[in-house]
Each structure stands twice: as structure tokens, then as C-alpha cells.
Motif scaffolding. Structure first.
Motif, PDB file in Angstrom:
ATOM      1  N   ARG A 190      32.245   1.962   1.501  1.00 38.75           N
ATOM      2  CA  ARG A 190      31.611   1.165   0.306  1.00 38.75           C
ATOM      3  C   ARG A 190      30.994   1.145   1.197  1.00 38.75           C
ATOM      4  O   ARG A 190      29.485   1.890   0.806  1.00 38.75           O
ATOM      5  CB  ARG A 190      32.325  -0.197   0.129  1.00 38.75           C
ATOM      6  CG  ARG A 190      32.552  -0.713  -1.074  1.00 38.75           C
ATOM      7  CD  ARG A 190      33.103  -1.119  -1.251  1.00 38.75           C
ATOM      8  NE  ARG A 190      34.425  -1.385  -0.651  1.00 38.75           N
ATOM      9  CZ  ARG A 190      34.899  -2.775  -0.717  1.00 38.75           C
ATOM     10  NH1 ARG A 190      34.654  -4.384  -0.947  1.00 38.75           N
ATOM     11  NH2 ARG A 190      36.074  -2.888  -0.301  1.00 38.75           N
ATOM     12  N   LEU A 191      30.214   1.620   2.584  1.00 41.91           N
ATOM     13  CA  LEU A 191      29.123   1.876   2.631  1.00 41.91           C
ATOM     14  C   LEU A 191      28.405   2.542   3.154  1.00 41.91           C
ATOM     15  O   LEU A 191      26.863   2.588   2.140  1.00 41.91           O
ATOM     16  CB  LEU A 191      29.094   1.097   4.552  1.00 41.91           C
ATOM     17  CG  LEU A 191      29.577  -0.177   5.125  1.00 41.91           C
ATOM     18  CD1 LEU A 191      29.549  -0.716   6.628  1.00 41.91           C
ATOM     19  CD2 LEU A 191      27.636  -1.346   4.437  1.00 41.91           C
ATOM     20  N   VAL A 192      28.746   4.229   2.877  1.00 37.27           N
ATOM     21  CA  VAL A 192      28.427   5.414   2.698  1.00 37.27           C
ATOM     22  C   VAL A 192      28.298   5.154   1.167  1.00 37.27           C
ATOM     23  O   VAL A 192      26.923   6.275   1.111  1.00 37.27           O
ATOM     24  CB  VAL A 192      29.385   6.434   3.007  1.00 37.27           C
ATOM     25  CG1 VAL A 192      29.097   8.052   2.942  1.00 37.27           C
ATOM     26  CG2 VAL A 192      29.227   6.534   5.160  1.00 37.27           C
ATOM     27  N   SER A 193      28.988   5.058   0.624  1.00 41.19           N
ATOM     28  CA  SER A 193      29.027   5.380  -0.808  1.00 41.19           C
ATOM     29  C   SER A 193      27.777   4.948  -0.828  1.00 41.19           C
ATOM     30  O   SER A 193      26.361   5.098  -2.330  1.00 41.19           O
ATOM     31  CB  SER A 193      30.022   5.145  -1.860  1.00 41.19           C
ATOM     32  OG  SER A 193      30.855   6.332  -1.949  1.00 41.19           O
ATOM     33  N   VAL A 217      21.087  -0.055  -9.311  1.00 43.21           N
ATOM     34  CA  VAL A 217      22.056  -1.271  -8.962  1.00 43.21           C
ATOM     35  C   VAL A 217      23.317  -1.204  -8.240  1.00 43.21           C
ATOM     36  O   VAL A 217      23.495  -1.713  -8.181  1.00 43.21           O
ATOM     37  CB  VAL A 217      22.034  -0.734 -11.054  1.00 43.21           C
ATOM     38  CG1 VAL A 217      22.542  -2.366 -11.472  1.00 43.21           C
ATOM     39  CG2 VAL A 217      20.716  -1.046 -11.348  1.00 43.21           C
ATOM     40  N   THR A 218      23.877   0.256  -8.576  1.00 39.02           N
ATOM     41  CA  THR A 218      25.066   0.367  -8.234  1.00 39.02           C
ATOM     42  C   THR A 218      25.122   0.249  -6.674  1.00 39.02           C
ATOM     43  O   THR A 218      25.899  -0.577  -6.197  1.00 39.02           O
ATOM     44  CB  THR A 218      25.467   2.176  -8.812  1.00 39.02           C
ATOM     45  OG1 THR A 218      25.493   2.495  -9.816  1.00 39.02           O
ATOM     46  CG2 THR A 218      27.108   2.480  -8.472  1.00 39.02           C
ATOM     47  N   ALA A 219      24.554   0.597  -5.868  1.00 40.54           N
ATOM     48  CA  ALA A 219      24.287   0.487  -4.395  1.00 40.54           C
ATOM     49  C   ALA A 219      24.157  -1.636  -4.199  1.00 40.54           C
ATOM     50  O   ALA A 219      25.136  -1.140  -3.760  1.00 40.54           O
ATOM     51  CB  ALA A 219      22.690   1.171  -3.758  1.00 40.54           C
ATOM     52  N   ALA A 279      21.939   4.433  -2.996  1.00 43.74           N
ATOM     53  CA  ALA A 279      20.504   3.931  -2.873  1.00 43.74           C
ATOM     54  C   ALA A 279      19.542   5.397  -2.830  1.00 43.74           C
ATOM     55  O   ALA A 279      18.763   5.281  -3.488  1.00 43.74           O
ATOM     56  CB  ALA A 279      20.711   2.778  -1.915  1.00 43.74           C
ATOM     57  N   ILE A 280      19.904   6.339  -1.723  1.00 46.53           N
ATOM     58  CA  ILE A 280      18.722   7.663  -1.604  1.00 46.53           C
ATOM     59  C   ILE A 280      19.127   7.854  -2.822  1.00 46.53           C
ATOM     60  O   ILE A 280      17.635   8.120  -2.958  1.00 46.53           O
ATOM     61  CB  ILE A 280      19.519   7.863  -0.150  1.00 46.53           C
ATOM     62  CG1 ILE A 280      19.132   6.803   0.718  1.00 46.53           C
ATOM     63  CG2 ILE A 280      18.376   9.060  -0.303  1.00 46.53           C
ATOM     64  CD1 ILE A 280      19.395   7.734   1.797  1.00 46.53           C
TER      65      ILE A 280
END
Length: 479
Positions: free
Chosen positions: A266-269, A280-282, A274-275
Motif C-alpha cells: 500500500r505504501l509503494v502504491s 485522491v487515490t494516494a 501521488a507522484i
């Protein structure tokens, strides 16, 4: 009288040339308000330049949209990032002749709007309500999308193949996943400096928390309480064994358990989203990851307070000087630990060994960077960048997505010992609360930096992997 033609001074010509060059530098060739074609979003992805199977929009546009939604839902359930889901939707719809679409993705929903000229607009929505560990399924969906883009699969055949993927059993049975959890913990305990007895305790405790978390999942207990319970169990086991004067380092045993509970994927995704411009998804994924992290902290705190209340003596929360074994043995520990995480994440069997080798390469860089004085913050980030780049290369060669390789390979870098030490200072050592707060903040910073390093490595490797992407497309066309 003859007139003499007026000549422009040389300085005037040079000034005009300079202004022309400056104008070209600061002004683009395209009008600044020109709309971007939706298919241009595929640039840099494995699905660039899709083969259009029909001339113009498909007569059954709704069926193509439903297929794209089914693909998107399955990818989200299996852990894909928003950019990968979006490019897959665009590639599939474009291949079936639907290029007049717009895609909107949030943390749990996908919206596709199709509005071709002289036709009634169609909008479809799908909400994703469940998640599961199935990296093998995500790899198979990536291959299906590649085949659709290359023009070798009809819509009917694509729908049938997707249904087969969703019905296909996972590569590893439940008992193998449980055994993999325990083996991972044992290898991690040995890697960070624990004794063989500590590895054995870590093996048993992680098998127990896997069984408990599986039962809590059957009872539909929310993830927050399930993670908190698991963290409390592994901490209590380490404290009780320490109370019985078994010669172990309890902090190392706890680390072997809580690393399994960290929301690495989840953190990587979330960082990737975000990048890549999906705030919103991030934000949704970051919030979910923060809640899991808070559950870990809460479970450890409850266990420490409970242990102190029943009279467990003060723990020795040691600094880790690294493994007590030579580096080749430590590299084997990393290989085994990452291979076991691949089993737990249901990675395809063909990707287990390559993923473990990527992790070993990252570990060797970690050793080199640490020896060069990079520090405990920078060294793991450098290793994460290398893992992210190598993961892209391996994934393209193995017809998979980068996330499938990168997430298991990067897990050993996370500072689990710092998290436990900080929580001990916050909960038990009242005189060093500020030290615990600073340590927890540093651990959170390192976790986010590692996730960003994986994404950076992926982006740095893209210019060097374009040939691999084209080779993959050519292989698909020959099949």
C-alpha cells in the motif's frame, strides 16, 4: 539622384536572431490550451501504440466498457497502482476502437465515460470492496492486456481469459503461506542479529499470528483490530519467553513479526499514485496505510503495558549491529526471507527466484553504502532505488508488472527495530518519551523514503528499458 538602399546594422540582425532563439526556448510548439489525447497517456507504459482491432468504435461499446471495468476491478483487488489501472483501461478500450473515453479513478472506484460523436454518452462505474494477495493473478492480467493491445485477442476471448484468471486457484496453498510467514520471521531475526533460538521463537510466533489473523478475517473483524491483535501477540510471546530467561533478544523476535504486518504494498502504491498525479487515490491509500501503522503501534503498546503489569522485567532493547553471520550467510537470509514473502503474496512461481535475487542485489548495495558512511537513513533509500530499477527490468523480462517484484524485494529494508524501540520508550520509559517520539518520526520518514526510492528507481530505469518493452511487444505478436 540614385538612392542607396537602407542596410540593417549587424547588431540589429544579431538581436533579432537572439530573440527568435529565446522565443523557441520559452514557447512550445503546440498551443498551450490544446487538449491531450487520452491515448497519449500510454506513452512510457508497456501498452504504448496499441493495435486497433476495428475501424472506428465497436458496435457493442458497452461490452468493451464492461470488460475494461472487470479488468480494472481485478487489478485493484490484486494491489495494482492507479496509473497501471488507468493505462490498462485506456489500452484495452483503444484496442477495441473506443478512443473517446475519460477515466476517473479514486481509492475504491473506477468511472469510465464514453462519448463518441453522434452517439448517446455512456458512463459506467465500478466500486472495489475487497482486496486479496494474488500477485500471480496481477501478472496474468498484465499479460492479457498486452495480448489485447497487440491485437491477438478478441473481446469475447479476452472476457473468457479474464474469467479463467479470476477462477484460477492461487499458486500456493494456505499451509504453505503459513509456513512461509514463519520462515520469513526466522530469517529476518537471524539477519538483524538474533540467535538461532530467537529465530525459532520468531518462527513459532509468526505461524500463530497468521492463524489468528486468518480466523479474525473469517469473523470479519476490521483490519485495524486484526493487525493490532497480531502485533500484541508477537510482542507478548517475546516478553514471556524473555521472562522465562530464555537467552533471546526479544526486540529482534518482535521485529520478525511486525515486518510481516507493515502495509508495504500500500505504501509503494500510494507513493507511486501521488507522484504520478493521482492525489485522491494516494490520499486514500496513505490513510489506510497510516491506520495499519497505528494498529501496529497500538498492539505493541498494549502488549508492553500488559507485560509490565504482570511483572515482566525490563527488556533489553538493543541496537542492532547487524547479523552475527558473515555477509554471504546474511545474503542467504535475505534470499530466503524475500522468497517466503513471494509465497505469502501469491507471486507466480517463475518470479520467486528472480525477485529474491533483486533483493540480494539491494542488500549488497546496502552493505556497501553503510560501509561508505551513508547512514541509516540514506543507505536503505539507495538500496530501494536499485531494487526499484532492477524490478522494472526483471518484470519486463518476465512479462509482469514492476510492483510484483519490487514490493516483496524491498520489505527487509524497513526499520522494524526502530519502531519497536520507539514504542518501548513511549510506553515504558517515561523519562525518554521525547526520544521515542523522535525515533517513531524517523522510522516513519525512512519508511516513506524507501517507498519513494522504489518509485524513483522505476522511473530512472524507464529510458533504459524501452527496448525491453518493444521486445515484449514483438514476442507477444509472434505468439
Amino acid at each position: 539622384m540614385p538612392t542607396t538602399p537602407h542596410s540593417v546594422p549587424a547588431s540589429g540582425k544579431s538581436n533579432a536572431a537572439a530573440r527568435s532563439v529565446l522565443r523557441r526556448l520559452v514557447q512550445g510548439e503546440d498551443p498551450p490550451t490544446q487538449a491531450m489525447s487520452i491515448v497519449e497517456r500510454l506513452a512510457g507504459s508497456p501498452y504504448a501504440n496499441p493495435t486497433i482491432q476495428v475501424a472506428g468504435p465497436d458496435a457493442s461499446a458497452r461490452k468493451a466498457l464492461d470488460l475494461a471495468l472487470d479488468l480494472a476491478e481485478a487489478m485493484f483487488r490484486f494491489g495494482a497502482g492507479a496509473l497501471e489501472v488507468e493505462t490498462s483501461i485506456i489500452a484495452v478500450t483503444a484496442a477495441f476502437g473506443l478512443d473517446d473515453i475519460e477515466v476517473d479513478i479514486t481509492n475504491q472506484s473506477v468511472v469510465i465515460n464514453y462519448s463518441s460523436k453522434d452517439q448517446t454518452p455512456t458512463t459506467v462505474l465500478r466500486v472495489v470492496r475487497s482486496w486479496t494477495n494474488n500477485y500471480a493473478g496481477l501478472t496474468n492480467i498484465h499479460r492479457l492486456v498486452s495480448d489485447i493491445v497487440d491485437g491477438g485477442v478478441s473481446r469475447t476471448e479476452a472476457a473468457q481469459r479474464l474469467d479463467d484468471i479470476l477462477r484460477r486457484p492461487k499458486p500456493f496453498s494456505r499451509w504453505m503461506v503459513t509456513a512461509a510467514f514463519g520462515t520469513f520471521s526466522a530469517a529476518i531475526v537471524g539477519l538483524i542479529g538474533g540467535s538461532p533460538m530467537g529465530s525459532l521463537i520468531g518462527f513459532a510466533s509468526c505461524i500463530l499470528i497468521d492463524l489468528v489473523s486468518r480466523k479474525l478475517g473469517e469473523w470479519r473483524v476490521p483490519e485495524f483490530f486484526s493487525v493490532a491483535t497480531s502485533a500484541a501477540i508477537v510482542t507478548l510471546i517475546a516478553m514471556l519467553v524473555w521472562w522465562l530467561q530464555v537467552p533471546i533478544a526479544p526486540a529482534f523476535v518482535v521485529v520478525g513479526g511486525i515486518l510481516l504486518l507493515l502495509p508495504t504494498g500500500r505504501l509503494v502504491s500510494a507513493t507511486q499514485d501521488a507522484i504520478n498525479g493521482f492525489p485522491v487515490t494516494a490520499a486514500g491509500r496513505y490513510l489506510s496505510a497510516i491506520l495499519v501503522f497505528a494498529a501496529l503501534v497500538s498492539g505493541i503498546a498494549v502488549a508492553l503495558v500488559a507485560g509490565s503489569a504482570v511483572g515482566v522485567p525490563e527488556l533489553e532493547v538493543l541496537e542492532s549491529d547487524g547479523t552475527q553471520y558473515p555477509w554471504p550467510v546474511a545474503a542467504i537470509f535475505v534470499f530466503v526471507a524475500v522468497a517466503m514473502i513471494c509465497v505469502a503474496e501469491q507471486t507466480a512461481m517463475s518470479l520467486v527466484i528472480p525477485t529474491a535475487m533483486v533483493a540480494v542485489a539491494g542488500y549488497l548495495l546496502l552493505l556497501g553504502a553503510t560501509a561508505a558512511g551513508a547512514g541509516y537513513r540514506l543507505a536503505p533509500v539507495l538500496a530501494a532505488v536499485l531494487i526499484g530499477g532492477l524490478a522494472r527490468v526483471v518484470a519486463l523480462r518476465m512479462h509482469a508488472t514492476q510492483l510484483v517484484v519490487a514490493v516483496p524485494a524491498v520489505l527487509f529494508l524497513y526499520p522494524g527495530l526502530t519502531v519497536f524501540r520507539s514504542m518501548y520508550d513511549l510506553t515504558i520509559e517515561a523519562g525518554v518519551v521525547s526520544t521515542g517520539v523522535v525515533g517513531l518520526f524517523n522510522a516513519s520518514t525512512v519508511v516513506l523514503a524507501i517507498a519513494a526510492g522504489v518509485v524513483l528507481g522505476d522511473n530512472l530505469a524507464r529510458p533504459f528499458t524501452r527496448k525491453l518493452s518493444s521486445d515484449e511487444r514483438q514476442r507477444n505478436r509472434r505468439r
